[in-house]
Design an enzyme around this catalytic site. Structure first.
Site, PDB file in Angstrom:
ATOM      1  N   ASP A 133       0.702  -1.146   0.054  1.00 37.38           N
ATOM      2  CA  ASP A 133      -0.011  -0.238   0.063  1.00 37.38           C
ATOM      3  C   ASP A 133       0.813   1.274   0.012  1.00 37.38           C
ATOM      4  O   ASP A 133       0.576   2.369   0.655  1.00 37.38           O
ATOM      5  CB  ASP A 133      -0.968  -0.005   1.069  1.00 37.38           C
ATOM      6  CG  ASP A 133      -0.050   0.133   2.453  1.00 37.38           C
ATOM      7  OD1 ASP A 133       0.995  -0.151   2.556  1.00 37.38           O
ATOM      8  OD2 ASP A 133      -0.793   0.573   3.600  1.00 37.38           O
ATOM      9  N   ASP A 172      -6.346  -3.469  -2.826  1.00 30.29           N
ATOM     10  CA  ASP A 172      -5.975  -1.904  -3.149  1.00 30.29           C
ATOM     11  C   ASP A 172      -4.735  -1.551  -4.222  1.00 30.29           C
ATOM     12  O   ASP A 172      -4.798  -0.486  -4.545  1.00 30.29           O
ATOM     13  CB  ASP A 172      -5.355  -1.593  -1.888  1.00 30.29           C
ATOM     14  CG  ASP A 172      -6.308  -1.624  -0.574  1.00 30.29           C
ATOM     15  OD1 ASP A 172      -7.415  -1.535  -0.851  1.00 30.29           O
ATOM     16  OD2 ASP A 172      -5.750  -1.259   0.488  1.00 30.29           O
TER      17      ASP A 172
END
EC number: 3.2.1.-
Length: 340
Positions: A133, A172
């Site tokens: 991330d 993500d």
């Protein structure tokens, strides 16, 4: 709290009896006294029951989902039975940095073998793309592009022939496209899709949630990585948006995909922590609650309302939580309880 020793065989039998007892009670609520008893049963059995109503053109089915015996919630529940409602609920197994390119095939193979022995559907999350991330709450991932591709090859080799397996690919990663600076993220995702598409497993490329990308942009990115080669996409992973709103979002993404020549993408929704709806911050929010029990769907675009996130495990070092692992305060909060 003082730890008590419980015989594993007796405990497994107790859990089995409780799960089946709850199922019987829930069927009774549908035919006897309705909402009031349903609410009581929900409290006793640890969360709202899954609905029997069709959704997004799909009908719920009772195909069992696999409970990984190595879930951290299970270990926590052995010490504190308040965590039983989490430990006893099927949820995905996350393959992260604990699995390497050298061990991936064996790691995934062992998990799939357990699911096969239990005659239940396995749910896997692949979460190891470099910089994951972009170095925020969940930093880590494979060292570089080469290692990641080798890891994916091992995962794919283990998945071959397991057409009942459900795989969520890199939560993500696609919504964050262009933010992380290490390696060719788009190329790595395309490689993963190509490899996994040959296995027979049902693969869902994660595309975030309704507040991240608009449906048009989500569809464009999904097409870029080859969503037409796999089952479809996932939404709401680790987030807290309501089931209804995320289903509507997924349907709008499907509409945009159809315009791009991809007419039949399916989707799954993470309902592990969305029982209280949206939260102002997704990192260990204190007011989040468990969502409805996971369930598979068939016949339409929705393939499952699933616990993709592992409720009770920390989102990272925020609000006093640890970097990783099961965190009792978060678990108790999800259950609407207080510590210690």
């Amino acid at each position: 709290m003082k730890e008590t020793t419980i015989d594993p065989v007796r405990r497994d039998r107790t859990w089995f009896e409780r799960r089946n007892g709850c199922a019987i009670l829930r069927m009774a609520t549908a035919t006897i006294v309705g909402a009031l008893l349903a609410a009581v049963v929900a409290v006793a059995c640890g969360g709202p029951a899954a609905s029997d109503e069709p959704l997004a053109g799909s009908t719920p089915v009772d195909t069992p989902l696999y409970i990984d015996p190595h879930l951290e919630a299970i270990a926590a529940a052995r010490k504190d039975p308040r965590f039983d409602p989490i430990a006893e609920t099927p949820q995905a197994k996350w393959f992260t940095d604990w699995s390497t390119s050298d061990t991936a095939r064996q790691d995934v193979g062992d998990y799939l073998a357990g699911a096969a022995a239990a005659k239940a559907v396995p749910m896997l999350v692949l979460y190891r793309i470099p910089q994951r991330d972009c170095g925020r709450w969940s930093s880590g991932g494979a060292e570089d592009e080469r290692e990641y591709k080798d890891w994916i090859k091992g995962v794919a080799a283990a998945l071959k022939g397991h057409d009942n397996a459900m795989v969520v690919l890199e939560p993500d990663a696609l919504p964050q496209l262009g933010r992380c600076k290490q390696g060719d993220r788009l190329g790595m995702l395309k490689f993963a899709v190509d490899q996994l598409s040959t296995t027979g497993a049902r693969v869902y490329i994660d595309i975030g949630n309704e507040k991240w990308l608009n449906a048009d942009e989500a569809a464009k990115r999904l097409k870029m990585v080859g969503v037409n080669k796999v089952a479809g996409f996932s939404v709401n992973v680790a987030a807290h948006y309501t089931t209804d709103s995320e289903v509507r979002y997924a349907e709008s993404v499907r509409f945009e995909l159809d315009k791009l020549g991809i007419p039949d993408a399916h989707f799954v929704v993470d309902v592990g922590r969305n029982g209280a709806g949206p939260q102002p911050d997704n990192c260990n929010p204190p007011d989040a609650r468990l969502g409805q029990k996971p369930r598979l769907y068939r016949g339409g675009a929705l393939d499952g309302l699933l616990w993709i996130i592992n409720p009770g495990e920390t989102d990272g070092a925020c609000r006093g939580g640890p970097d990783k692992g099961f965190w009792a305060p978060a678990a108790l909060s999800l259950l609407g309880l207080e510590g210690p």
